[in-house]
Design an enzyme around this catalytic site. Structure first.
Site, short mmCIF file in Angstrom:
data_model
loop_
_atom_site.label_atom_id
_atom_site.label_comp_id
_atom_site.label_asym_id
_atom_site.label_seq_id
_atom_site.Cartn_x
_atom_site.Cartn_y
_atom_site.Cartn_z
N ARG A 233 0.86 -1.18 0.00
CA ARG A 233 0.00 0.00 0.00
C ARG A 233 0.90 1.23 0.00
O ARG A 233 1.98 1.21 0.58
CB ARG A 233 -0.93 0.02 1.22
CG ARG A 233 -2.05 -1.01 1.17
CD ARG A 233 -3.04 -0.72 0.06
NE ARG A 233 -4.16 -1.66 0.02
CZ ARG A 233 -4.19 -2.75 -0.72
NH1 ARG A 233 -3.13 -3.06 -1.48
NH2 ARG A 233 -5.25 -3.53 -0.72
N GLU A 262 -3.05 8.21 -4.01
CA GLU A 262 -3.45 7.34 -5.12
C GLU A 262 -4.88 7.67 -5.51
O GLU A 262 -5.75 7.71 -4.63
CB GLU A 262 -3.32 5.88 -4.70
CG GLU A 262 -3.54 4.89 -5.81
CD GLU A 262 -3.28 3.45 -5.40
OE1 GLU A 262 -4.19 2.63 -5.58
OE2 GLU A 262 -2.17 3.18 -4.89
N HIS A 281 -1.64 0.52 -10.04
CA HIS A 281 -2.25 -0.45 -9.10
C HIS A 281 -2.92 -1.59 -9.86
O HIS A 281 -4.05 -1.99 -9.58
CB HIS A 281 -3.27 0.25 -8.19
CG HIS A 281 -3.50 -0.47 -6.90
ND1 HIS A 281 -3.85 0.16 -5.73
CD2 HIS A 281 -3.43 -1.79 -6.58
CE1 HIS A 281 -3.99 -0.71 -4.75
NE2 HIS A 281 -3.74 -1.91 -5.24
#
Length: 309
Positions: A233, A262, A281
């Site tokens: 993460r 993000e 991602h």
């Protein structure tokens, strides 16, 4: 009577109809239905034994007398109404392990492209330029992998095939694992591992322990030719410290499938750094996603009334 209801939830652009078909192949005697609308979803949940998707309405859980099992198609379950599911006596299974092979391959892709200096090769190709350059080898290097769940252990396994020495980091090092050395999150041991690492791969959950784990101190400790890879993460890395380390050549490079923030804003400095690769991602995408989820559901359903069908 419906045995399994597949909820109308798409993942990575994959059609849930394919998920329903994969379940039917594994449970040919079961009645497997795909919910197409909200009303159909609710109706099917009132009679199904098993439901699968990545979210479920707690009111529907409370209203259903038939539901025994919810198979979450995400590895994480913190977003689910766990109290409501527990109160209703519904067992919850997750998709832990579904991402191991694909994310491990993406990590190795980053690392191999870096060690073989392929970004320079691609840039020269675009210019039509024949100009020899040097590349390295993975064999004999050291990789520290933070997080030894199914993803981390698969990454470690793939590194082993390239004769890379591996250090695994986990909360309970006494559990061991497939790394050459296994340590915990104690600061001295962690920084000692960082100091030895040619590659630092983050594949851990985001917790109070891991948030900001790779900070200015970590970048000062890593060798100047180290590469940092984040498939965990974004907040596991202190982004400002990362930008400073990349700009100052405190480390050689970074590859990030996750960022903080993000999505990464278009004007963020990470986009401008030649020694940083950012992907959106998408390491979790695999054409095998539904097949693996169906295998997990089959295993989880073995303890329900569905197993007797």
């Amino acid at each position: 009577m419906t045995d399994v209801v597949v909820l109308r939830q798409k993942i990575h652009g994959l059609d849930p109809a394919d998920y329903a078909e994969a379940i039917r192949e594994r449970l040919p005697e079961a009645d497997v239905a795909l919910a197409g609308t909200p009303s159909e979803e609710r109706e099917l949940l009132m009679e199904a034994t098993v439901a699968t998707g990545f979210r479920i309405d707690p009111d529907v859980v409370a209203a259903s007398d038939s539901l025994d099992l919810f198979v979450c198609t995400f590895a994480g379950t913190d977003h689910l109404p766990l109290d409501a599911l527990e109160e209703a006596g519904v067992t919850v299974a997750n998709a832990s392990g579904v991402h191991g092979p694909n994310i491990a391959e993406q990590v190795l892709g980053y690392v191999l492209a870096d060690v073989r200096n392929l970004r320079r090769g691609w840039a020269q190709h675009e210019r039509g330029e024949w100009n020899h350059y040097q590349g390295g080898e993975l064999a004999g290097s050291t990789a520290t992998v933070v997080g030894m769940g199914p993803i981390g252990e698969t990454i470690i396994d793939r590194f082993g095939a390239f004769d890379v020495e591996t250090i695994g980091v986990r909360y309970t090092p006494a559990k061991g694992g497939n790394a050459d050395d296994v340590i915990g999150f104690e600061e001295t041991a962690l920084l000692d591992a960082f100091a030895r690492s040619d590659y630092l791969v983050l594949a851990c959950p985001l917790t109070d322990t891991t948030e900001g784990l790779v900070d200015e101190e970590a970048f000062l400790t890593l060798p100047t030719d180290a590469m940092v890879v984040n498939v965990a993460r974004g907040p596991v890395i202190d982004t400002d410290a990362l930008v400073s380390a990349l700009r100052g050549n405190d480390i050689r490079s970074a590859a990030l499938d996750v960022t903080d923030p993000e999505p990464l804003p278009a004007d963020h400095p990470l986009w401008t750094l030649e020694n940083c690769l950012v992907t959106p991602h998408n390491a979790g995408h695999t054409p095998e996603y539904w097949n693996r989820c169906a295998d997990i559901l089959l295993d989880a359903a073995s303890d329900t009334a569905l197993a007797d069908d």
